[in-house]
Design a protein around this motif. Structure first.
Motif: not given
Length: 753
Positions: A495-508
């Motif tokens: 997956a690609d990283v969509e946003s970072r911070g306290g939690a990381t959001v990935f998108r397939f």
């Protein structure tokens, strides 16, 4: 208090072994190479280069005290500085410990070279006696009192008074370039407040300048700046810095992944091209400056380097693979220590220096002074109370107090650059020093205990790694914290990283899942990994997407060959393929008359000829290649360079050296034992020069050995008057002295009389 001594060398001889060891630790340049005895140590300690280095390491308080000793002496230092006598005495003891002052029979005196370096202490000019040959040319005498100076100032015109006001606390020298200003200068000269120099210049004599300042050297108090920074809770600072640390580690992994896919070329002049730099910045979703910092810190830590090939490219190193197996805190420690000690200056990347663009990772992006500046900033931050978040102005003021000679008013401190890098690295959190950052300045990279201490301080701030993510129906996944290595590697590929911070959001996506399959993972294995690293069931949309990508993956295949064999005779090709002696060529038939091989064409030709075949090379259009005659050459030997080695002095070595100096001094002839028949020991020219300069400054005679023009070696009692340009002039002889001038290299040795 130290006892009075006859000379600077005698002052050193009178010190205890512990005091000598403390001097060697305070001024380690005196030990390289090790002096033969205390006389040599005294000569080296009084040289201009060594004294200059010692003065540059003084803080603002010690430097002002040295200036006060030069201007008013020890008795008037307290009043000139606005300090207590006890504080001044303590400061003088510290200067004595560094051999910058010594106690003569008439009181405290600075080392000879101190006055040669600080020619304008506190911005004051030279004394009246040095400025004019006949003091009567001044309207005021050299012993001008403050009341006389005040009366002379009161009689000035407004314009002359304005000039004096401007020069009072600044430089004592000024240029008067217009007729109106020259009239003001003449008025000040007539009033006895200035002395005219060559051209349009004039200077305020030291005595007058001190009187104009009311007897004070500076209008600022004799104390370090006292900033009042805002306070940040230490836990909040550590938590904020932990987020920056995780972002930095992610970006380094992204760089490695990008360069594993497509390694950028190393420029002919070294470094990374601007185009590759921008492309990487877009991939990291970071500014050009932050991207340069990530690359430089990775390079300094040994994670990225040139592969050294003819067509060189930038790639992750073997150390990077080992580094990825460490804990996040240990990985950060390696980066922080590399940043503290590197001479690389990422802030220079993208700038133009002397008309040349500085490329990131290039040779021009190095600035040796940056290492010292980082350490100075870290020491300034460590000295502040925990939780202090100083401004850039606060840090600059403390830096200038810490290194007043290296950072005078107007000199750039680059504190803003260091603080920005420290924030990116996680040494600062919300502008305050972190717990791990506080352990960084004194850490020794070669000490396992120090490395573990820094690692432990950072590990308490970093959240515990997790090995599972939450899969969402919109083809995203949320990692509630930093991922463990196995989970992080899988998610980075899938997956690609969509946003970072306290939690990381990935998108397939199609591209990300195809990237996973390109790494040799089958669709069944991918589903199994998703189930293992997911807190939630796999959404149907993700499962369908993975199946669709897997069905289309690998339908079209691409391979590579290095050479081919072509023949119109199919039987000849049958014989080649069947020949077991040619198995190493890995011949594979792709047509009745064509075979391909992964071997280079030159290797293919040589092996076929060794097996009694008669191949010829051909061009892409079928023409025969005629081999040109070649001349063998021996390889050019590589030029080896000697790496820079930095030697440090510890307390044990200092004590041993002090003991050897004491033993050598006991074996040497005492100064009081020298007479017309005592052998004068040979001296190094540097020691000879220093001893003669000291003798000239103190107006004392010395015994010298010298070589006459005819080659005869003689000795005599010599009273040096001046030492300039490698020559010494003085009176030779005792009963009927004559004036002689000697070149330093003709003097074989010097001994106290």
């Amino acid at each position: 208090m130290p006892r009075a001594a006859r000379s600077f060398a005698d002052d050193l001889r009178a010190r205890s072994d512990d005091e000598l060891a403390a001097l060697l630790l305070a001024r380690p340049d005196l030990t390289r190479p090790a002096p033969a005895d205390i006389t040599s140590l005294a000569a080296r300690a009084s040289t201009r280069a060594s004294v200059q280095r010692a003065l540059e390491h003084l803080d603002g308080g010690a430097l002002r005290l040295v200036e006060a000793l030069l201007v008013v002496g020890a008795d008037g230092a307290a009043a000139a500085l606005g300090a207590s006598k006890k504080a001044v005495e303590q400061g003088i003891r510290e200067l004595w410990a560094k051999a910058l002052v010594w106690r003569a029979s008439g009181g405290w005196r600075t080392a000879r070279a101190v006055g040669e370096i600080l020619t304008h202490p506190a911005g004051l000019g030279r004394s009246t006696a040095e400025l004019v040959t006949h003091p009567s040319t001044l309207a005021l005498s050299p012993t001008t009192t403050p009341d006389e100076v005040a009366d002379a100032e009161a009689r000035l015109t407004d314009r002359a008074r304005a000039v004096i006001e401007q020069l009072r606390w600044g430089s004592a020298r000024a240029s008067f370039t217009t007729p109106a200003l020259r009239a003001v200068r003449d008025e000040l000269v007539r009033a006895g407040l200035m002395v005219a120099l060559d051209g349009d210049d004039a200077v305020i004599p030291r005595e007058v300048g001190l009187a104009l300042r009311g007897g004070r050297l500076s209008r600022e108090p004799w104390a370090p700046p006292q900033p009042e920074p805002r306070h940040v809770d230490q836990a909040d600072a550590d938590t904020a810095a932990a987020g920056e640390v995780l972002d930095l580690l992610w970006r380094l992994d992204d760089v490695a992944a990008a360069w594993d896919e497509e390694a950028p070329r190393v420029l002919r002049t070294g470094g990374l091209s601007v185009r590759d730099h921008r492309r990487l910045a877009a991939r990291l979703d970071a500014s050009s400056e932050l991207t340069a910092f990530v690359l430089e810190i990775g390079h300094a830590a040994g994670l990225f380097a040139s592969d050294g090939e003819i067509d060189a490219t930038w790639r992750p190193t073997d150390l990077y693979d080992e580094w990825t197996t460490w804990s996040p805190a240990r990985r950060w420690t390696a980066l922080a220590l590399a940043w503290r000690d590197t001479v690389r200056a990422p802030g220079l990347a993208g700038q133009s220096v002397d008309g040349t663009l500085v490329n990131v990772l290039g040779k021009d992006a190095a600035w040796p002074l940056m290492r010292a500046r980082r350490r100075d900033v870290l020491d300034v931050l460590a000295a502040l109370p925990a939780g202090s978040a100083p401004t850039i102005d606060d840090v600059e003021a403390l830096l200038r107090w810490r290194r007043p000679l290296r950072l005078p008013a107007g000199a750039p401190t680059h504190a803003d650059v260091v603080l920005r890098e420290a924030a990116w690295l996680g040494v600062l959190g919300r502008g305050a020093f972190t717990s791990a950052g506080r352990a960084l300045p004194a850490a020794d990279p070669s000490s396992a205990a120090d490395v573990e201490a820094v690692t432990t301080a950072m590990s308490t701030a970093l959240p515990e790694p997790v090995d599972q993510v939450m899969l969402q129906g919109d083809l995203t996944a949320i990692a509630p914290g930093p991922l463990a290595e196995e989970a992080a590697t899988f998610m980075r590929r899938a997956a690609d990283v969509e946003s970072r911070g306290g939690a990381t959001v990935f998108r397939f996506s199609d591209a990300s899942l195809r990237r996973l399959l390109d790494h040799g993972v089958s669709s069944a294995e991918a589903l199994e990994l998703l189930r293992r690293h997911s807190m939630t069931p796999i959404p149907q949309a993700l499962e369908y997407l993975l199946g669709d990508v897997a069905r289309r993956h690998g339908h079209v295949r691409v391979g590579s060959v290095s050479s081919y064999v072509r023949s119109d005779d199919e039987a000849a090709l049958d014989a080649l393929v069947a020949d077991t002696g040619l198995a190493s060529l890995q011949l594979r038939r792709i047509a009745p008359t064509v075979c391909v091989s992964p071997m280079p064409a030159a290797t293919l030709l040589d092996v076929l000829r060794e097996h009694r075949h008669a191949p010829v090379a051909e061009t892409s259009d079928g023409g025969v290649v005629v081999r040109a005659a070649t001349v063998e050459r021996a390889p050019t030997p590589s030029r080896r360079t000697t790496p820079v080695q930095v030697h440090t002095l510890d307390a044990g070595e200092a004590e041993q050296l002090a003991g050897r100096l004491r033993a050598a001094e006991k074996d040497a002839v005492r100064p009081s034992e020298h007479d017309a028949h005592t052998r004068i020991p040979s001296c190094d020219p540097t020691v000879t020069l220093a001893l003669l300069q000291d003798a000239a400054a103190e107006s004392v005679p010395v015994w010298i050995g010298y070589v006459e023009a005819g080659g005869d070696i003689k000795r005599g009692l010599f009273r040096p008057a001046s030492v300039t340009g490698g020559r010494v002039t003085g009176q030779l002889g005792d009963t009927s002295p004559v004036t002689r001038t000697f070149s330093i290299h003709r003097i074989t040795g010097v001994a106290s009389a």
